[in-house]
Design a protein around this motif. Structure first.
Motif, PDB file in Angstrom:
ATOM      1  N   ARG A  90     125.817  91.831  20.081  1.00 55.79           N
ATOM      2  CA  ARG A  90     127.082  92.220  20.103  1.00 55.79           C
ATOM      3  C   ARG A  90     127.348  93.253  18.957  1.00 55.79           C
ATOM      4  NH1 ARG A  90     132.383  92.029  22.166  1.00 55.79           N
ATOM      5  NH2 ARG A  90     134.090  91.614  20.779  1.00 55.79           N
ATOM      6  N   THR A  97     130.998  92.153  26.047  1.00 61.86           N
ATOM      7  CA  THR A  97     131.752  90.904  26.206  1.00 61.86           C
ATOM      8  C   THR A  97     130.719  89.691  26.792  1.00 61.86           C
ATOM      9  OG1 THR A  97     133.790  92.275  26.270  1.00 61.86           O
ATOM     10  CG2 THR A  97     133.858  89.776  26.946  1.00 61.86           C
ATOM     11  N   GLU A  98     129.927  90.047  27.463  1.00 60.91           N
ATOM     12  CA  GLU A  98     129.200  88.881  28.076  1.00 60.91           C
ATOM     13  C   GLU A  98     128.291  88.439  27.167  1.00 60.91           C
ATOM     14  OE1 GLU A  98     128.207  86.236  30.571  1.00 60.91           O
ATOM     15  OE2 GLU A  98     129.532  88.029  31.472  1.00 60.91           O
ATOM     16  N   ASN A 101     130.606  85.933  25.289  1.00 60.07           N
ATOM     17  CA  ASN A 101     130.829  84.853  25.984  1.00 60.07           C
ATOM     18  C   ASN A 101     129.680  83.967  25.947  1.00 60.07           C
ATOM     19  OD1 ASN A 101     132.574  83.242  28.060  1.00 60.07           O
ATOM     20  ND2 ASN A 101     130.830  83.421  29.097  1.00 60.07           N
ATOM     21  N   VAL A 123     136.867  86.968  23.905  1.00 57.79           N
ATOM     22  CA  VAL A 123     136.451  87.404  25.068  1.00 57.79           C
ATOM     23  C   VAL A 123     137.918  87.562  26.055  1.00 57.79           C
ATOM     24  CG1 VAL A 123     135.510  86.569  27.327  1.00 57.79           C
ATOM     25  CG2 VAL A 123     134.105  86.141  25.158  1.00 57.79           C
ATOM     26  N   TYR A 129     137.350  91.962  31.448  1.00 56.20           N
ATOM     27  CA  TYR A 129     136.165  90.823  31.946  1.00 56.20           C
ATOM     28  C   TYR A 129     136.432  90.298  33.134  1.00 56.20           C
ATOM     29  CZ  TYR A 129     133.033  87.087  30.886  1.00 56.20           C
ATOM     30  OH  TYR A 129     132.149  86.488  30.718  1.00 56.20           O
ATOM     31  N   PRO A 135     135.657  81.646  30.327  1.00 51.57           N
ATOM     32  CA  PRO A 135     136.110  81.229  28.966  1.00 51.57           C
ATOM     33  C   PRO A 135     137.304  80.333  28.748  1.00 51.57           C
ATOM     34  CG  PRO A 135     136.451  83.610  29.559  1.00 51.57           C
ATOM     35  CD  PRO A 135     135.644  83.139  30.772  1.00 51.57           C
TER      36      PRO A 135
END
Length: 249
Positions: A90, A97-98, A101, A123, A129, A135
């Motif tokens: 990240r 974003t994956e 998550n 997320v 997304y 999420p």
């Protein structure tokens, strides 16, 4: 129901790798990464981990390799190692974003509810997304574990609004109903869901528990029979159903 790697060290490796990397090295790393991810898909986490660790040595600043490596660690039940890897992915790619998550999922498995909640809410800030139901459902799970039933119900319901056939969210909402003494709501909800997904052993088990809470033995027995019929062989759910049927006889 209720139911670390050193970043400084990694950074040092990445500086060396950037200097010496060649096109051939990059192609080889990609090939090894693909192998590792194929093993991930097959559920062979040991082989996946071996390949992805090798790929990371070649490309230590590749966030996609790091994300897959984190998943391999999770497959080996080493969420403590997965968390810093997802964080590094990240940091290298802030819009990944994956990886965020997956970080939330690792915190969830570590029972770090508040950290998981923060990750999943972040997320949901990404309007692009593609699968927000996941999420949302995970937020429901985290709040359920914190016994914040109102918030849990909200997030499970939002997940189901987006994906009505999402069994995990339906199970979560059922547990909220059962934990708060709303057996009638659970029965009504589960009866409707099972009309759409009649082979869900998990939802049949939730319905059986709701019937038991009401004292409706015959209905509970039939629902546990359905669990026996649909649950996977040797699964814990199947064993639970057999035990409950024995107790109800």
């Amino acid at each position: 129901m209720k139911q670390s790697l050193c970043c400084i060290f990694l950074l040092g490796i990445s500086i060396c790798a950037c200097v010496t990397a060649t096109k051939e090295d990059t192609q080889l790393a990609e090939a090894i990464q693909i192998q590792g991810e194929a093993f991930l898909m097959q559920g062979d986490y040991t082989a996946a981990l071996s390949r992805l660790l090798e790929a990371r040595k070649m490309r230590p600043e590749d966030p996609y390799i790091l994300n897959s490596l984190g998943l391999a660690y999770m497959g080996k039940n080493r969420d403590d190692l997965a968390i810093p890897v997802f964080k590094t992915a990240r940091a290298l790619k802030p819009d990944y974003t994956e990886a965020l998550n997956n970080l939330g999922a690792a915190h969830l498995r570590q029972k770090e509810w508040d950290l998981a909640i923060k990750a999943f809410k972040d997320v949901l800030e990404d309007l692009l997304y593609p699968t927000p139901q996941f999420p949302l459902s995970n937020l429901g799970r985290a709040y359920l574990e914190k016994q914040d039933y109102m918030q849990a119900e909200t997030y499970f319901s939002q997940a189901l609004d987006l994906s009505p056939g999402f069994v995990t969210a339906a199970h979560g909402l059922s547990v909220v109903f059962l934990e708060t003494g709303r057996e009638n709501d659970a029965i009504e909800f589960l009866t409707a869901r099972l009309m759409e997904n009649p082979e869900s052993a998990l939802l049949h088990a939730d319905l059986a528990r709701a019937y038991e809470a009401k004292g409706w033995t015959n209905e509970a027995r039939q629902s546990w029979q359905n669990v026996l019929h649909y649950a996977q062989k040797n699964s814990e759910l199947k064993k639970t159903a057999a035990k409950r049927l024995s107790a109800l006889d």
